[in-house]
Design an enzyme around this catalytic site. Structure first.
Site, PDB file in Angstrom:
ATOM      1  N   ASP A 299       0.840  -1.199   0.000  1.00  0.00           N
ATOM      2  CA  ASP A 299       0.000   0.000   0.000  1.00  0.00           C
ATOM      3  C   ASP A 299       0.877   1.251   0.000  1.00  0.00           C
ATOM      4  O   ASP A 299       0.521   2.282   0.567  1.00  0.00           O
ATOM      5  CB  ASP A 299      -0.921  -0.028   1.237  1.00  0.00           C
ATOM      6  N   TYR A 374     -12.232   8.758  -5.121  1.00  0.00           N
ATOM      7  CA  TYR A 374     -11.297   8.887  -6.251  1.00  0.00           C
ATOM      8  C   TYR A 374     -11.925   9.544  -7.475  1.00  0.00           C
ATOM      9  O   TYR A 374     -11.230  10.115  -8.300  1.00  0.00           O
ATOM     10  CB  TYR A 374     -10.730   7.528  -6.650  1.00  0.00           C
TER      11      TYR A 374
END
Lengths: 386, 386
Positions: A299, A374
């Site tokens: 990540d 997003y």
């Protein structure tokens, strides 16, 4: 013209006023597209609109390109101004900039644009192919609402508060509050994760198809604590998270609690530990010691912030991480990572090419996920040893 | 300054060139925020940047407000121009408009802005608090990429093709192709549904918690065919869909096949029928006949396009639909509908108030759903008789 009626407004409503923050330059852009426009029409537009601006006490400067149409600039005593740009084929742009608090700035510009619109309709009624007025663009205020997507599109967030804004030795760390997404972590301008984005965490954990109970898990990066928090709930044997930036953890444990719960309050828990380190040397150490994991979850941020000298390029850095991760991944283990937005097909292809260049053969699958904050679809990878 | 490095770009990539469509006015907006700016600094900015524009052969017009700073307008022979707006407290805006095909327009403006940026850095290095360059705003081209959210935010879609654009007797119907969302149905400027938006259809069907097998279902609106297509798969006894606009069906059955499959190819199937009618008289007829449904799904557009005379306002129209729907809903039936974006709290509250004013007492629950193409979270309602 019917498209003027709409806006995605399903129920009637007065537009809510965004929380006022500070004085801002308000830029309102509108345009009209005329059909069958001639040079005479261009001049007619100019002549028709001049009085609208002059009635406001604005002073005019006109530039005539002859073959490229007109630019008229109108200046108001209070510091506002307008551009009227008339292109010869019939595109008329009226852009107004005022400097005011948001509400007043918008009202002033909206009022003037309404008058311009009225005049344009009187003049060219049947020949207006399209009219468009964009939402106000606010610049220079305390809050920056514009965080472009990975594929370079302009999107405005409903940010109403700057919660945290610090430079760490590695990056700029912002946590901004969005009315709908909750707090959003933005690292060096890159929207990382919002409190609304459990979909991201679930996707990078294998979308609910994995059994983490009793497993050894390694998280690379993940400073927002979302993955750690979700995995710890699933009774793993041990989760090790390696995050380089203590300040990300400090910000998130305070302001991203919907994402990380209380898991970052201590760097050590019953079944997890957080190492504040660059993950490259840690991976090397584990590889040397022969330590193996059932799951490795990468990540890390896109722009590498490791200081290791090996990587000449981002791609080499990514391959280094992948190679080292494969070395600490059990034969039947899985490696999860986020890839990129679905529109950056070249980057995705290049990434997949890297996968064929690792020290050991691997296979992969990918999944497309909608991460709420997003505003674009995102690709996630699962990689395993052949 | 670290925020300049980012953008949500997780993997290295050359930005893909959007499909070129036609000539467009390209507007690039950038700004600098300076700390501790004085009147002398304002003048210094002007003096420092003048040569950058003049080197391009641009001619200058300067307006000095004295107490409100400067506006310098620079005009290029080819029809491009730039605004340099300097506010006394240190906000410097440089906006450039060129008219060109997209790529050339962007290159030209980007090059000039790079030079401006260089000069600004030389001059104010330590005192630049924030720099921001927005993605290019394209106006007047064949493709309109800007479809604001219901809460009035500016968002740019990755539209690369106009697939369908017609005016029906009721509304403007557009189907635009988005690279990531597939085809998007836009009714009178309102983003209705994209091929990516199964989440919408699932939410308005009760999020997978209902058993439609053997049930009687009434769909109000729903011309994209998404709900009909998904319900028919679940073996209902009979689905009746009432859509006012044949042209929506015609467009969607051709261009939204990922949403509607083949269900709109015929207006009648084994377990469904589509009526091309205003739903108000249909509901009245059914109520009079005593026809009852297990599920009523209201998928009507926001701005009512019914021609019934009863409704004085949109709210009354919504209440009329609700009242009539309750009349044809079985005592243990459910009514599903989409509400609004989560940020329009006043509209949501007003809608909920309507629910307490129906002819029969009802209860409701709501769910917040991320519909990919909406770029904002959306509220869905389930309503049932007490």
């Amino acid at each position: 013209m019917s498209e003027l009626l709409g806006g995605k407004q399903r129920l009637p409503e007065l537009m809510p006023l965004m929380k006022e923050t500070s004085e801002t330059a308000v830029w309102i852009c509108s345009h009209w597209e005329l059909q069958g426009c001639t040079a005479a029409d261009c001049n007619a537009v100019l002549k028709a609109l001049q009085p609208v601006f002059q009635e406001q006490g604005m002073t005019e400067t006109v530039h005539n390109w002859e073959d490229h149409g007109y630019l008229a600039t109108y200046i108001q005593k209070n510091g506002s101004f307008a551009n009227l740009r008339i292109y010869p084929h019939g595109l008329v742009l009226v852009d107004l900039q005022s400097y005011n608090d948001q509400t007043k700035g918008r009202e002033e510009t909206d009022r003037l644009l309404d008058k311009v619109e009225e005049r344009m309709k009187e003049l060219f009624h049947g020949n207006i192919k399209r009219v468009k007025r964009l939402p106000a663009i606010l610049r220079g205020g305390a809050i920056d609402r514009y965080w472009p997507t990975a594929d370079g599109r302009l999107v405005e967030y409903d940010i109403d508060e700057v919660v945290y804004d610090e430079d760490s030795p590695f990056q700029n760390i912002k946590i901004l509050h969005s009315k709908q997404f909750g707090n959003i972590l933005i690292l060096s301008g890159d929207v990382n994760l919002a409190e609304s984005d459990l979909a991201y965490t679930q996707a990078i954990m294998g979308s609910g198809k994995e059994n983490y109970a009793g497993k050894e898990v390694l998280i690379l990066g993940g400073g927002d604590g979302g993955i750690l928090y979700e995995i710890v709930k699933l009774k793993p044997k041990m989760v090790t998270m390696v995050e380089i930036d203590q300040m990300v953890i400090d910000g998130c444990k305070k302001y991203m609690r919907k994402t990380c719960g209380d898991v970052l309050d201590n760097l050590k828990g019953e079944c997890y530990q957080v190492l504040i380190e660059d993950c490259i040397p840690v991976l090397k150490r584990y590889a040397k010691e022969g330590r193996m994991f059932d799951y490795v979850i990468n990540d890390l941020t896109a722009v590498p912030i490791s200081t290791s000298p090996e990587e000449d390029s981002t791609w080499e850095f990514l391959r280094l991480i992948l190679d080292l991760s494969m070395k600490v991944l059990k034969q039947d283990g899985k490696y999860f990572t986020q890839g990129n937005c679905i529109n950056l097909t070249d980057a995705l292809t290049l990434y997949e090419e890297q996968l064929s260049r690792l020290y050991c053969p691997v296979e992969f699958s990918k999944e497309i996920v909608c991460v709420p904050s997003y505003m674009e679809l995102w690709v996630f990878y699962t990689i395993w040893k052949k």
